[in-house]
Design a protein around this motif. Structure first.
Motif, PDB file in Angstrom:
ATOM      1  N   SER A 274       1.201  -1.043  -0.205  1.00 45.09           N
ATOM      2  CA  SER A 274      -0.515   0.240  -0.396  1.00 45.09           C
ATOM      3  C   SER A 274       0.925   0.895   0.022  1.00 45.09           C
ATOM      4  N   PHE A 275       0.543   2.089  -1.094  1.00 41.44           N
ATOM      5  CA  PHE A 275       1.424   2.986  -1.180  1.00 41.44           C
ATOM      6  C   PHE A 275       0.897   4.586  -0.431  1.00 41.44           C
ATOM      7  N   THR A 276       1.145   5.051   0.164  1.00 41.64           N
ATOM      8  CA  THR A 276       0.005   6.490   0.564  1.00 41.64           C
ATOM      9  C   THR A 276       1.022   7.901   0.461  1.00 41.64           C
ATOM     10  N   SER A 277       0.544   8.618  -0.281  1.00 48.14           N
ATOM     11  CA  SER A 277       1.274   9.863  -0.468  1.00 48.14           C
ATOM     12  C   SER A 277       0.972  11.170   0.292  1.00 48.14           C
ATOM     13  N   HIS A 278       1.696  11.591   0.927  1.00 47.18           N
ATOM     14  CA  HIS A 278       2.290  13.000   1.497  1.00 47.18           C
ATOM     15  C   HIS A 278       2.678  14.528   0.842  1.00 47.18           C
ATOM     16  N   ALA A 279       1.544  14.361   0.444  1.00 49.30           N
ATOM     17  CA  ALA A 279       1.635  15.996  -0.417  1.00 49.30           C
ATOM     18  C   ALA A 279       1.454  16.938   0.042  1.00 49.30           C
ATOM     19  N   ASN A 280       2.075  18.266  -0.349  1.00 50.67           N
ATOM     20  CA  ASN A 280       1.155  19.708   0.351  1.00 50.67           C
ATOM     21  C   ASN A 280       0.098  20.134  -0.106  1.00 50.67           C
ATOM     22  N   GLU A 281      -1.329  19.197   0.411  1.00 55.73           N
ATOM     23  CA  GLU A 281      -2.899  19.863  -0.864  1.00 55.73           C
ATOM     24  C   GLU A 281      -2.544  21.164   0.144  1.00 55.73           C
ATOM     25  N   PRO A 282      -3.767  21.855   0.377  1.00 58.47           N
ATOM     26  CA  PRO A 282      -4.501  21.387  -1.783  1.00 58.47           C
ATOM     27  C   PRO A 282      -3.484  21.913  -2.715  1.00 58.47           C
ATOM     28  N   VAL A 283      -2.495  22.475  -2.619  1.00 55.88           N
ATOM     29  CA  VAL A 283      -1.626  23.215  -3.862  1.00 55.88           C
ATOM     30  C   VAL A 283      -1.151  21.765  -4.485  1.00 55.88           C
ATOM     31  N   ALA A 284      -0.638  20.620  -3.955  1.00 59.55           N
ATOM     32  CA  ALA A 284      -0.901  19.676  -5.080  1.00 59.55           C
ATOM     33  C   ALA A 284      -2.420  19.023  -4.805  1.00 59.55           C
ATOM     34  N   ALA A 285      -2.428  19.250  -6.567  1.00 59.99           N
ATOM     35  CA  ALA A 285      -3.946  18.598  -6.729  1.00 59.99           C
ATOM     36  C   ALA A 285      -4.048  17.548  -7.272  1.00 59.99           C
ATOM     37  N   LEU A 286      -3.152  17.387  -8.502  1.00 57.83           N
ATOM     38  CA  LEU A 286      -3.287  15.924  -8.932  1.00 57.83           C
ATOM     39  C   LEU A 286      -2.480  15.578  -9.375  1.00 57.83           C
ATOM     40  N   PHE A 287      -2.906  14.052  -9.183  1.00 55.53           N
ATOM     41  CA  PHE A 287      -1.612  12.567  -7.977  1.00 55.53           C
ATOM     42  C   PHE A 287      -2.047  11.789  -9.311  1.00 55.53           C
ATOM     43  N   VAL A 288      -0.553  10.867 -10.506  1.00 53.61           N
ATOM     44  CA  VAL A 288      -0.452   9.729 -11.040  1.00 53.61           C
ATOM     45  C   VAL A 288       0.685   9.053 -10.288  1.00 53.61           C
ATOM     46  N   TRP A 289       0.365   7.911 -10.528  1.00 52.85           N
ATOM     47  CA  TRP A 289       0.535   6.649 -10.064  1.00 52.85           C
ATOM     48  C   TRP A 289       1.099   5.994 -11.291  1.00 52.85           C
ATOM     49  N   THR A 290       2.252   5.118 -11.653  1.00 50.76           N
ATOM     50  CA  THR A 290       2.466   4.494 -12.963  1.00 50.76           C
ATOM     51  C   THR A 290       3.882   3.639 -12.467  1.00 50.76           C
ATOM     52  N   VAL A 291       3.615   2.285 -12.860  1.00 51.83           N
ATOM     53  CA  VAL A 291       4.215   1.205 -12.102  1.00 51.83           C
ATOM     54  C   VAL A 291       4.638   0.536 -13.665  1.00 51.83           C
ATOM     55  N   TYR A 292       5.704   0.331 -13.942  1.00 50.20           N
ATOM     56  CA  TYR A 292       7.104  -0.361 -14.500  1.00 50.20           C
ATOM     57  C   TYR A 292       7.238  -1.585 -14.506  1.00 50.20           C
ATOM     58  N   LYS A 293       7.548  -2.217 -15.123  1.00 53.88           N
ATOM     59  CA  LYS A 293       8.469  -3.689 -14.755  1.00 53.88           C
ATOM     60  C   LYS A 293       9.905  -2.883 -15.576  1.00 53.88           C
ATOM     61  N   THR A 294      11.502  -2.619 -15.284  1.00 54.34           N
ATOM     62  CA  THR A 294      11.905  -2.039 -15.710  1.00 54.34           C
ATOM     63  C   THR A 294      12.708  -2.930 -16.416  1.00 54.34           C
ATOM     64  N   ASP A 295      12.038  -4.925 -15.767  1.00 57.30           N
ATOM     65  CA  ASP A 295      13.369  -5.410 -16.898  1.00 57.30           C
ATOM     66  C   ASP A 295      13.138  -5.654 -17.987  1.00 57.30           C
ATOM     67  N   VAL A 296      11.780  -5.383 -18.440  1.00 57.53           N
ATOM     68  CA  VAL A 296      10.703  -4.762 -19.561  1.00 57.53           C
ATOM     69  C   VAL A 296      10.489  -3.861 -20.193  1.00 57.53           C
ATOM     70  N   SER A 297      10.492  -2.612 -19.944  1.00 57.51           N
ATOM     71  CA  SER A 297      10.215  -1.479 -20.344  1.00 57.51           C
ATOM     72  C   SER A 297      10.173  -0.631 -19.789  1.00 57.51           C
ATOM     73  N   THR A 298      10.935   0.790 -19.449  1.00 57.23           N
ATOM     74  CA  THR A 298      10.783   1.832 -18.969  1.00 57.23           C
ATOM     75  C   THR A 298       9.919   3.125 -19.907  1.00 57.23           C
ATOM     76  N   THR A 299       9.440   2.415 -20.652  1.00 61.64           N
ATOM     77  CA  THR A 299       8.239   3.529 -21.602  1.00 61.64           C
ATOM     78  C   THR A 299       6.641   3.086 -21.334  1.00 61.64           C
ATOM     79  N   ASN A 300       6.694   1.895 -21.078  1.00 60.17           N
ATOM     80  CA  ASN A 300       4.850   1.296 -21.403  1.00 60.17           C
ATOM     81  C   ASN A 300       4.656   1.205 -19.768  1.00 60.17           C
ATOM     82  N   PRO A 301       4.787   1.872 -19.134  1.00 59.33           N
ATOM     83  CA  PRO A 301       3.642   1.507 -17.137  1.00 59.33           C
ATOM     84  C   PRO A 301       3.006  -0.131 -17.879  1.00 59.33           C
TER      85      PRO A 301
END
Length: 414
Positions: A274-301
Motif C-alpha cells: 500500500s502506497f500512501t502519498s504525503h503532498a502539500n495539499e491543496p497546492v498539490a492537486a493532481l496525482f498520477v501513479w505509474t508502475v513499470y516492469k523495468t527489466d521489460v520496458s521503461t516507457t510502457n507502464p
C-alpha cells in the motif's frame, strides 16, 4: 652536511618569529575586538566588520546608561563625541557606569588618562522607522523553486559615526513570516526567517526564499525594530502557491507464513504494497501513479492510476518501479517520488518425510518450503493411488490424518 644544518637553524628561527608574530596578532585582536561596553534597557548590538572599534547600540529610547565592562582598573573618566568627531569631557563621570547617555552621540572611557581603544555609539532606532509601502510577488521562471519578494520602502537612513567623524550607514535587518509545508509532520506550518538582502536600492529590496508550499500572505518586518518592541511590518496580498512536494510511504503486507522462505533481497510473490502519498495539499492537486516492469520496458507502464493512494499486488518475478507524479492546480510545477521493488523467481521444496503425532510441534505437518508461489494445488495419494488429501494454499499442509485419525506409517505419494 654543514650547509644543511645551517639551513635547519635558519628555518627554526624564522618559525619562532612567525609564532611570536601570530601570538602578538591574536592577543592584539582579542584586546581590540573584545566587547567593552554594555547599555541598560532593551537594545540591539549592531556589528560592522569594517569598524570593529565602534560598538553600536540600537535602542527604543533616547537615553540609556552605558557601562564599561573591561578588565582595566584605575582612575576612570568618560568622554562624549559628536558626529563631527569632536570629544568633550563629561564632568563628574568617573565611575564605570555613565548615566543618562543620549542617543546620536558616541562615548568612551579613559583609564588613568588613556583611552581603552573602543567607542560606543548610541542610536534611538525606533525614532527613525522605515516606511514600508508594498510587497509584490512576481511570476518568475524559477517559481517552482523560489518565491521572489520585492518590497517597496522609504528609508530615512540610520547612521553611526566614528571618533574621527566618519559617517557609516546602519543596514536594517528584515525578516519574513509566511505559511509553508512541514515535510516531516505533513502539515502546514508558519515559518519566520531573516532575509539575506537588507540593502535598499531605488526604494526597494528584493529577496528570494525557498518556494512556499502553501497559499499565504507574506509579512515583511524590520527585525531590529521587532527586537526593540516595535512591530513595524507590511503584509502582501494573498499568494497562491505553485510549488509542490511529495513523499511516498510504503506499507508491505506480511504473508505471515513460517514455511515461506524469506529472500535475502527483494520480495516473494504475491506481495501487496500500500502506497500512501504525503503532498502539500491543496497546492498539490493532481496525482498520477505509474508502475513499470523495468527489466521489460521503461516507457510502457503496466499500470496508470490517478488517486492520492495506491494498493498494488506484485505477482510476477522481475524488477518494478512505482512512480508518483504530483502537479499543482495549474500544472506549472511538478515533482515525483519513486520506489523500486524486486520480486524473486519461484522456488518450491518438498519434504520426503514427516512424523505426525510422534513429536508434537516438530515436523508434524507435511508442508512445502516455498518462495514466490502465486498459484498452488497439492494432492496426497495412498500407495494404491487413492486421493486422501487436497490443498491449495502452500502455507498449509497435511496433518497426517485421514478421517480424523492418524494414517498408518508408510509411503505416500504427492
Amino acid at each position: 652536511m654543514k650547509d644543511a644544518k645551517i639551513g635547519k637553524n635558519i628555518n627554526f628561527e624564522v618559525m619562532k618569529k612567525i609564532l611570536v608574530f601570530v601570538y602578538i596578532y591574536l592577543f592584539f585582536s582579542a584586546v581590540t575586538f573584545a566587547q567593552l561596553y554594555t547599555v541598560s534597557g532593551t537594545s540591539v548590538r549592531y556589528g560592522d566588520p569594517l569598524h570593529q572599534t565602534i560598538e553600536v547600540f540600537l535602542l527604543n529610547s533616547s537615553m540609556t546608561n552605558v557601562s564599561y565592562s573591561g578588565m582595566a582598573s584605575g582612575n576612570f573618566q568618560w568622554y562624549r563625541y559628536n558626529s563631527s568627531g569632536v570629544s568633550t569631557l563629561i564632568p563628574g563621570a568617573t565611575s564605570t557606569t555613565l548615566s543618562g547617555a543620549q542617543s546620536d552621540f558616541g562615548y568612551y572611557i579613559t583609564v588613568d588618562g588613556n583611552p581603552v581603544g573602543k567607542y560606543a555609539w548610541i542610536v534611538n532606532y525606533t525614532a527613525i522607522p522605515i516606511q514600508f509601502q508594498s510587497v509584490t510577488i512576481p511570476q518568475t521562471d524559477d517559481e517552482c523553486s523560489y518565491t521572489t519578494l520585492t518590497t517597496q520602502a522609504i528609508e530615512p537612513g540610520v547612521y553611526f559615526y566614528t571618533n574621527t567623524g566618519e559617517r557609516v550607514s546602519i543596514y536594517r535587518q528584515f525578516g519574513v513570516t509566511y505559511t509553508t509545508w512541514d515535510e516531516t509532520s505533513y502539515t502546514p506550518v508558519n515559518k519566520t526567517e531573516i532575509l539575506s538582502n537588507s540593502i535598499i536600492s531605488s526604494g526597494a529590496f528584493t529577496n528570494k526564499i525557498k518556494a512556499t508550499l502553501q497559499d499565504t500572505q507574506f509579512k515583511i518586518f524590520d527585525n531590529y525594530a521587532l527586537q526593540l518592541g516595535q512591530d513595524n511590518h507590511i503584509l502582501s496580498d494573498e499568494y497562491r502557491a505553485v510549488a509542490v512536494t511529495v513523499k511516498m510511504e510504503e506499507t508491505i503486507e506480511d504473508h505471515g507464513s513460517d514455511n515461506e522462505i524469506k529472500p535475502n533481497e527483494g520480495f516473494s510473490a504475491p506481495t501487496t504494497i500500500s502506497f500512501t502519498s504525503h503532498a502539500n495539499e491543496p497546492v498539490a492537486a493532481l496525482f498520477v501513479w505509474t508502475v513499470y516492469k523495468t527489466d521489460v520496458s521503461t516507457t510502457n507502464p503496466i499500470l496508470r492510476y490517478t488517486d492520492k493512494n495506491l494498493r498494488y499486488t506484485f505477482d510476477k518475478s522481475g524488477t518494478y518501479q512505482v512512480r508518483l507524479d504530483v502537479s499543482d492546480r495549474t500544472s506549472k510545477c511538478t515533482t515525483f517520488s519513486t520506489y523500486e521493488c524486486k520480486i524473486i523467481e519461484s522456488f518450491i521444496e518438498v519434504p520426503n518425510a514427516f512424523s505426525p503425532g510422534t513429536s508434537p510441534g516438530v515436523n508434524d505437518e507435511f508442508r512445502v518450503a516455498y518462495k514466490s508461489i502465486v498459484k498452488f494445488n497439492g494432492w496426497i495419494f495412498s500407495r494404491w493411488g487413492k486421493e486422501i488429501f487436497r490443498w491449495n494454499d502452500p502455507a498449509t499442509g497435511w496433518d497426517g490424518k485421514i478421517g480424523g485419525k492418524y494414517a498408518p506409517p508408510g509411503v505416500y505419494f504427492y
